[in-house]
Design a protein around this motif. Structure first.
Motif, short mmCIF file in Angstrom:
data_model
loop_
_atom_site.label_atom_id
_atom_site.label_comp_id
_atom_site.label_asym_id
_atom_site.label_seq_id
_atom_site.Cartn_x
_atom_site.Cartn_y
_atom_site.Cartn_z
N UNK A 1 0.39 53.17 57.56
CA UNK A 1 0.34 51.92 58.31
C UNK A 1 -0.58 50.90 57.67
N UNK A 2 -0.38 49.68 58.05
CA UNK A 2 -1.26 48.60 57.60
C UNK A 2 -1.89 47.95 58.83
N UNK A 3 -2.49 48.78 59.64
CA UNK A 3 -3.10 48.34 60.89
C UNK A 3 -4.39 47.60 60.59
N UNK A 4 -4.61 46.49 61.30
CA UNK A 4 -5.76 45.64 61.03
C UNK A 4 -7.08 46.38 61.18
N UNK A 5 -7.18 47.30 62.13
CA UNK A 5 -8.42 48.02 62.36
C UNK A 5 -8.70 49.06 61.28
N UNK A 6 -7.71 49.37 60.47
CA UNK A 6 -7.91 50.33 59.39
C UNK A 6 -7.91 51.78 59.83
N UNK A 7 -7.56 52.04 61.09
CA UNK A 7 -7.50 53.42 61.58
C UNK A 7 -6.52 53.46 62.75
N UNK A 8 -6.14 54.67 63.11
CA UNK A 8 -5.21 54.86 64.22
C UNK A 8 -5.68 56.02 65.07
N UNK A 9 -5.51 55.90 66.36
CA UNK A 9 -5.82 56.99 67.29
C UNK A 9 -4.52 57.62 67.75
N UNK A 10 -4.37 58.91 67.49
CA UNK A 10 -3.19 59.65 67.92
C UNK A 10 -3.51 60.46 69.16
N UNK A 11 -2.54 60.56 70.06
CA UNK A 11 -2.72 61.39 71.24
C UNK A 11 -2.70 62.85 70.82
N UNK A 12 -3.68 63.61 71.29
CA UNK A 12 -3.85 64.98 70.81
C UNK A 12 -3.05 66.02 71.56
N UNK A 13 -2.49 65.70 72.69
CA UNK A 13 -1.77 66.73 73.46
C UNK A 13 -0.53 67.20 72.70
N UNK A 14 -0.19 68.48 72.85
CA UNK A 14 0.91 69.06 72.08
C UNK A 14 2.28 68.58 72.55
N UNK A 15 2.35 67.79 73.59
CA UNK A 15 3.62 67.18 73.98
C UNK A 15 3.83 65.85 73.26
N UNK A 16 2.76 65.29 72.69
CA UNK A 16 2.82 63.97 72.07
C UNK A 16 2.82 64.02 70.55
N UNK A 17 1.96 64.81 69.96
CA UNK A 17 1.83 64.89 68.51
C UNK A 17 1.90 66.35 68.07
N UNK A 18 2.92 66.68 67.29
CA UNK A 18 3.11 68.07 66.86
C UNK A 18 4.12 68.14 65.73
N UNK A 19 4.29 69.31 65.15
CA UNK A 19 5.32 69.51 64.14
C UNK A 19 5.94 70.89 64.32
N UNK A 20 7.15 71.05 63.81
CA UNK A 20 7.81 72.36 63.79
C UNK A 20 8.47 72.56 62.43
N UNK A 21 8.45 73.79 61.95
CA UNK A 21 9.14 74.18 60.72
C UNK A 21 9.89 75.47 61.00
N UNK A 22 11.19 75.47 60.71
CA UNK A 22 12.01 76.65 61.01
C UNK A 22 12.95 76.92 59.85
N UNK A 23 12.90 78.13 59.32
CA UNK A 23 13.81 78.51 58.24
C UNK A 23 15.17 78.85 58.84
N UNK A 24 16.20 78.15 58.38
CA UNK A 24 17.53 78.36 58.96
C UNK A 24 18.44 79.20 58.05
N UNK A 25 18.08 79.30 56.76
CA UNK A 25 18.86 80.14 55.84
C UNK A 25 17.95 80.68 54.75
#
Length: 223
Positions: free
Chosen positions: A199-223
């Motif tokens: 991002x090119x946010x003017x404040x130079x930083x970003x606050x992400x919501x920490x709850x696992x319903x808002x910010x998360x990732x998944x990786x699943x091998x399908x083959x």
């Protein structure tokens, strides 16, 4: 008398050489069989605790060893990882360089122990096709940004991204604060996956919501 002498000779010969070869004249183990093995009957062990640690496997050089059953099962299971933040509060990431690794430092599950919580990096154990998804949500104070998004990187190279402008009015996001990206990647053992916020946010930083319903990732091998 002759038969007794023969038996004694056989016993002392086996004890002296300590190695027996079947189908080979140069055994390299106590019992070295060069050929197929057939066992007509095997007793069942009712003790599951014993069976858990008594699975026989054959190494590359043909030697028979034991291995814990749980390790064999884990190696055969496909990758399944879900990660998030350990904090449920806001997670601040600097964007002074234009992008920043997302510091996912907690796991809901990691079947094959492939995600490093310190380096925030997934390293594939096996070759295959992987489904990768990441989602982040910024706080309501994100403000105006001509570019804000999330990236999926393979071996440090961006493979997929979702980024667009963000408009804030009086401290409230007018555009959705959620960014997500999803792709299929072909990985070989040792390949890495990381996630970055850009991002090119003017404040130079970003606050992400920490709850696992808002910010998360998944990786699943399908083959």
């Amino acid at each position: 008398m002759k038969r007794s002498i023969f038996y004694l000779f056989l016993i002392f010969s086996i004890s002296g050489f300590s190695q027996i070869g079947i189908g080979t004249t140069s055994p390299s183990a106590s019992l070295d069989i060069n050929g197929n093995v057939r066992i007509r009957s095997v007793n069942q062990d009712p003790d599951t605790d014993v069976a858990r640690d008594s699975v026989l496997v054959i190494s590359k050089d043909g030697t028979v060893n034991t291995m814990e059953a749980v390790k064999i099962i884990s190696a055969a299971l496909p990758t399944a990882v879900k990660g998030n933040f350990s904090s449920s509060g806001l997670v601040n990431l600097s964007l002074l360089s234009g992008s920043q690794t997302i510091t996912f430092d907690s796991e809901a599950f990691d079947m094959n122990d492939e995600f490093d919580l310190t380096s925030h990096t997934f390293t594939a154990n096996n070759d295959g096709i992987y489904s990768v998804y990441v989602q982040i949500e910024a706080s309501s104070s994100l403000g105006i940004a001509t570019n804000f998004g999330v990236q999926i990187l393979k071996n440090g190279t961006v493979e997929n991204r979702n980024s667009f402008a963000n408009v804030g009015i009086l401290g409230t996001n007018a555009t959705p604060p959620v960014r997500s990206s999803q792709t299929l990647l072909q990985l070989t053992a040792g390949d890495t996956i990381t996630f970055r916020v850009e991002g090119d946010i003017a404040l130079g930083s970003v606050n992400l919501l920490g709850t696992d319903q808002d910010s998360y990732f998944t990786i699943h091998q399908i083959r």
